[in-house]
Design a protein around this motif. Structure first.
Motif, PDB file in Angstrom:
ATOM      1  N   THR A 160      54.281  40.149  23.561  1.00 27.38           N
ATOM      2  CA  THR A 160      53.257  39.277  22.868  1.00 27.38           C
ATOM      3  C   THR A 160      53.124  38.125  23.674  1.00 27.38           C
ATOM      4  OG1 THR A 160      53.605  40.395  20.846  1.00 27.38           O
ATOM      5  CG2 THR A 160      52.436  38.318  20.945  1.00 27.38           C
ATOM      6  N   THR A 161      54.255  37.340  24.112  1.00 24.34           N
ATOM      7  CA  THR A 161      54.350  36.029  24.791  1.00 24.34           C
ATOM      8  C   THR A 161      53.698  36.413  25.895  1.00 24.34           C
ATOM      9  OG1 THR A 161      56.498  35.580  23.708  1.00 24.34           O
ATOM     10  CG2 THR A 161      55.911  34.415  25.636  1.00 24.34           C
ATOM     11  N   ARG A 162      53.962  37.179  26.775  1.00 26.02           N
ATOM     12  CA  ARG A 162      53.434  37.376  28.150  1.00 26.02           C
ATOM     13  C   ARG A 162      51.671  37.677  27.957  1.00 26.02           C
ATOM     14  NH1 ARG A 162      57.175  38.229  32.061  1.00 26.02           N
ATOM     15  NH2 ARG A 162      59.029  38.775  31.368  1.00 26.02           N
ATOM     16  N   MET A 163      51.374  38.411  27.102  1.00 26.15           N
ATOM     17  CA  MET A 163      49.986  38.670  26.750  1.00 26.15           C
ATOM     18  C   MET A 163      49.255  37.623  26.384  1.00 26.15           C
ATOM     19  SD  MET A 163      49.060  41.531  27.625  1.00 26.15           S
ATOM     20  CE  MET A 163      47.402  41.483  27.029  1.00 26.15           C
ATOM     21  N   LEU A 164      49.842  36.541  25.667  1.00 31.98           N
ATOM     22  CA  LEU A 164      49.289  35.280  25.423  1.00 31.98           C
ATOM     23  C   LEU A 164      48.969  34.317  26.397  1.00 31.98           C
ATOM     24  CD1 LEU A 164      50.843  34.774  21.527  1.00 31.98           C
ATOM     25  CD2 LEU A 164      48.553  35.345  22.212  1.00 31.98           C
ATOM     26  N   GLU A 165      50.212  34.259  27.188  1.00 39.07           N
ATOM     27  CA  GLU A 165      50.086  33.663  28.307  1.00 39.07           C
ATOM     28  C   GLU A 165      49.108  33.936  29.277  1.00 39.07           C
ATOM     29  OE1 GLU A 165      54.196  34.165  29.817  1.00 39.07           O
ATOM     30  OE2 GLU A 165      55.067  32.636  28.662  1.00 39.07           O
ATOM     31  N   LEU A 166      48.526  35.174  29.778  1.00 43.52           N
ATOM     32  CA  LEU A 166      47.684  35.645  30.270  1.00 43.52           C
ATOM     33  C   LEU A 166      46.283  35.226  29.655  1.00 43.52           C
ATOM     34  CD1 LEU A 166      49.290  39.077  31.218  1.00 43.52           C
ATOM     35  CD2 LEU A 166      48.833  37.087  33.046  1.00 43.52           C
ATOM     36  N   LEU A 167      46.090  35.479  28.530  1.00 44.23           N
ATOM     37  CA  LEU A 167      45.089  35.262  27.804  1.00 44.23           C
ATOM     38  C   LEU A 167      44.818  33.921  27.714  1.00 44.23           C
ATOM     39  CD1 LEU A 167      45.277  37.895  25.011  1.00 44.23           C
ATOM     40  CD2 LEU A 167      43.732  37.922  27.105  1.00 44.23           C
ATOM     41  N   MET A 168      45.841  32.935  27.610  1.00 44.97           N
ATOM     42  CA  MET A 168      45.558  31.599  27.273  1.00 44.97           C
ATOM     43  C   MET A 168      45.368  30.737  28.570  1.00 44.97           C
ATOM     44  SD  MET A 168      45.066  31.485  24.009  1.00 44.97           S
ATOM     45  CE  MET A 168      45.040  29.803  23.821  1.00 44.97           C
ATOM     46  N   GLU A 169      45.592  31.231  29.775  1.00 40.39           N
ATOM     47  CA  GLU A 169      45.773  30.893  31.074  1.00 40.39           C
ATOM     48  C   GLU A 169      44.235  30.434  31.361  1.00 40.39           C
ATOM     49  OE1 GLU A 169      46.000  33.199  34.988  1.00 40.39           O
ATOM     50  OE2 GLU A 169      47.870  32.474  34.488  1.00 40.39           O
TER      51      GLU A 169
ATOM     52  N   THR B  89      58.687  55.943  33.524  1.00 39.86           N
ATOM     53  CA  THR B  89      59.407  55.115  34.314  1.00 39.86           C
ATOM     54  C   THR B  89      58.770  53.915  35.050  1.00 39.86           C
ATOM     55  OG1 THR B  89      58.672  56.421  36.390  1.00 39.86           O
ATOM     56  CG2 THR B  89      60.760  57.198  34.988  1.00 39.86           C
ATOM     57  N   VAL B  90      59.526  52.903  35.534  1.00 42.04           N
ATOM     58  CA  VAL B  90      58.873  51.908  36.090  1.00 42.04           C
ATOM     59  C   VAL B  90      58.147  52.241  37.609  1.00 42.04           C
ATOM     60  CG1 VAL B  90      59.372  49.663  37.599  1.00 42.04           C
ATOM     61  CG2 VAL B  90      60.722  50.454  35.439  1.00 42.04           C
ATOM     62  N   ARG B  91      58.568  53.397  38.337  1.00 37.69           N
ATOM     63  CA  ARG B  91      57.686  53.878  39.123  1.00 37.69           C
ATOM     64  C   ARG B  91      56.539  54.361  38.914  1.00 37.69           C
ATOM     65  NH1 ARG B  91      59.981  58.489  43.299  1.00 37.69           N
ATOM     66  NH2 ARG B  91      61.117  59.249  41.164  1.00 37.69           N
ATOM     67  N   SER B  92      56.634  55.213  37.831  1.00 39.06           N
ATOM     68  CA  SER B  92      55.127  55.746  37.472  1.00 39.06           C
ATOM     69  C   SER B  92      54.299  54.766  37.026  1.00 39.06           C
ATOM     70  CB  SER B  92      55.620  56.651  36.355  1.00 39.06           C
ATOM     71  OG  SER B  92      54.229  57.368  35.750  1.00 39.06           O
ATOM     72  N   ALA B  93      54.752  53.700  36.231  1.00 36.33           N
ATOM     73  CA  ALA B  93      53.931  52.641  35.669  1.00 36.33           C
ATOM     74  C   ALA B  93      53.290  51.781  37.017  1.00 36.33           C
ATOM     75  CB  ALA B  93      54.797  51.720  34.821  1.00 36.33           C
ATOM     76  N   LEU B  94      54.019  51.628  38.024  1.00 40.29           N
ATOM     77  CA  LEU B  94      53.622  51.003  39.114  1.00 40.29           C
ATOM     78  C   LEU B  94      52.276  51.820  39.760  1.00 40.29           C
ATOM     79  CD1 LEU B  94      56.841  49.732  40.866  1.00 40.29           C
ATOM     80  CD2 LEU B  94      55.167  48.261  39.937  1.00 40.29           C
ATOM     81  N   GLY B  95      52.375  53.022  39.704  1.00 42.38           N
ATOM     82  CA  GLY B  95      51.174  53.852  40.050  1.00 42.38           C
ATOM     83  C   GLY B  95      51.427  54.215  41.432  1.00 42.38           C
TER      84      GLY B  95
ATOM     85  N   GLY C  14      37.019  38.447  40.731  1.00 40.84           N
ATOM     86  CA  GLY C  14      37.320  37.632  39.441  1.00 40.84           C
ATOM     87  C   GLY C  14      38.037  38.407  38.550  1.00 40.84           C
ATOM     88  N   THR C  15      38.437  39.680  39.153  1.00 37.29           N
ATOM     89  CA  THR C  15      39.394  40.639  38.116  1.00 37.29           C
ATOM     90  C   THR C  15      40.787  40.470  38.626  1.00 37.29           C
ATOM     91  OG1 THR C  15      37.435  42.197  38.164  1.00 37.29           O
ATOM     92  CG2 THR C  15      39.625  42.694  37.506  1.00 37.29           C
ATOM     93  N   SER C  16      41.569  40.403  38.000  1.00 35.42           N
ATOM     94  CA  SER C  16      43.225  40.207  38.025  1.00 35.42           C
ATOM     95  C   SER C  16      43.705  41.507  37.045  1.00 35.42           C
ATOM     96  CB  SER C  16      43.932  38.791  37.596  1.00 35.42           C
ATOM     97  OG  SER C  16      43.608  38.596  36.391  1.00 35.42           O
ATOM     98  N   LEU C  17      44.853  42.008  37.595  1.00 41.59           N
ATOM     99  CA  LEU C  17      45.275  43.188  37.186  1.00 41.59           C
ATOM    100  C   LEU C  17      46.780  42.702  37.001  1.00 41.59           C
ATOM    101  CD1 LEU C  17      44.082  46.145  39.601  1.00 41.59           C
ATOM    102  CD2 LEU C  17      43.086  45.379  37.277  1.00 41.59           C
TER     103      LEU C  17
ATOM    104  N   ILE D   2      49.480  51.112  45.536  1.00 41.06           N
ATOM    105  CA  ILE D   2      48.202  51.107  45.909  1.00 41.06           C
ATOM    106  C   ILE D   2      47.230  49.947  44.984  1.00 41.06           C
ATOM    107  CG2 ILE D   2      45.953  52.429  45.972  1.00 41.06           C
ATOM    108  CD1 ILE D   2      47.564  54.732  46.803  1.00 41.06           C
ATOM    109  N   ILE D   3      47.576  50.078  43.804  1.00 37.49           N
ATOM    110  CA  ILE D   3      47.006  49.001  42.723  1.00 37.49           C
ATOM    111  C   ILE D   3      47.558  47.710  43.306  1.00 37.49           C
ATOM    112  CG2 ILE D   3      46.751  48.329  40.196  1.00 37.49           C
ATOM    113  CD1 ILE D   3      47.410  51.163  39.776  1.00 37.49           C
ATOM    114  N   SER D   4      46.685  46.441  43.418  1.00 39.13           N
ATOM    115  CA  SER D   4      47.054  45.399  43.759  1.00 39.13           C
ATOM    116  C   SER D   4      47.322  44.449  42.571  1.00 39.13           C
ATOM    117  CB  SER D   4      45.942  44.730  44.562  1.00 39.13           C
ATOM    118  OG  SER D   4      45.748  45.384  45.696  1.00 39.13           O
ATOM    119  N   TRP D   5      48.709  44.657  41.980  1.00 41.99           N
ATOM    120  CA  TRP D   5      48.710  44.090  40.604  1.00 41.99           C
ATOM    121  C   TRP D   5      49.206  42.604  40.958  1.00 41.99           C
ATOM    122  CZ3 TRP D   5      48.433  47.032  36.836  1.00 41.99           C
ATOM    123  CH2 TRP D   5      48.601  48.413  36.936  1.00 41.99           C
ATOM    124  N   THR D   6      48.216  41.479  40.100  1.00 41.45           N
ATOM    125  CA  THR D   6      48.254  40.106  40.038  1.00 41.45           C
ATOM    126  C   THR D   6      49.803  39.729  39.752  1.00 41.45           C
ATOM    127  OG1 THR D   6      45.847  39.990  39.674  1.00 41.45           O
ATOM    128  CG2 THR D   6      47.322  38.018  39.294  1.00 41.45           C
TER     129      THR D   6
END
Length: 190
Positions: free
Chosen positions: A169-178, A132-138, A93-96, A146-150
């Motif tokens: 903010t738009t992306r966060m609201l979309e995720l929260l309101m989904e 960096t993007v590479r660092s943020a991906l983990g 039930g968790t999405s990342l 390794i992290i299974s990003w949704t």
């Protein structure tokens, strides 16, 4: 602040290299810090150590107390990074979701000399001017995170302003309101 050491790049990522040899430096080895005069192992910071360790008798003892503390912090950081490198399943039930800044040149490899505590920028790659993007991906395994990003979203924002960026903010609201996806694996609490 021992947790700050957990933010250091992992040595195997080759983010800080020796200026002469080009070899990646081992951040987990306190000798690297002593050779380069970094942080608590900088002998030029005697007055700082005197302020931090007023009950310790002399400058030499304060230095070795600081180096021992540094050694412990580096060991904890190494254990933390090893835990992050271990693949794990997300709880049911968790999405990342990752939202990462991609439009700014970000320092990606730094170079350091022995005996000189200055670190110089050697190269850059896309990011948010801090991460960096590479660092943020983990951590990566076989070219994949390794992290299974949704989802992975990109924004054009500086690190310090990322969370106040309208696209973020738009992306966060979309995720929260989904609407919540329900599956038989969802965990229900009373």
């Amino acid at each position: 602040m021992p947790s700050v050491y957990q933010l250091l790049p992992r040595p195997q990522d080759g983010r800080v290299v020796d200026t002469v040899t080009g070899e990646s430096l081992d951040f987990y080895d306190v000798r690297t810090w002593m050779e380069r005069g970094w942080g608590l192992a900088n002998r030029g910071d005697a007055s700082d150590l005197e302020e931090l360790l007023p009950a310790t008798a002399n400058e030499e003892q304060r230095y070795w107390v600081a180096v021992d503390h540094l050694r412990n912090c580096l060991a904890q950081a190494k254990a933390f990074h090893q835990a992050l490198d271990s693949p794990a399943e997300s709880p049911a039930g968790t999405s990342l979701h990752l939202i990462v800044g991609t439009s700014l040149k970000t320092p990606s490899v730094l170079a350091s000399d022995v005996g000189n505590n200055v670190v110089r920028r050697q190269s850059e790659e896309p990011g948010d001017n801090t991460t960096t993007v590479r660092s943020a991906l983990g951590p990566m395994q076989y070219g994949n995170p390794i992290i299974s990003w949704t989802t992975i979203g990109e924004v054009s924002a500086n690190h310090r302003k990322l969370t106040s960026d309208p696209d973020f903010t738009t992306r966060m609201l979309e995720l929260l309101m989904e609407p919540r996806r329900t599956t038989s694996e969802d965990v229900h609490f009373p």
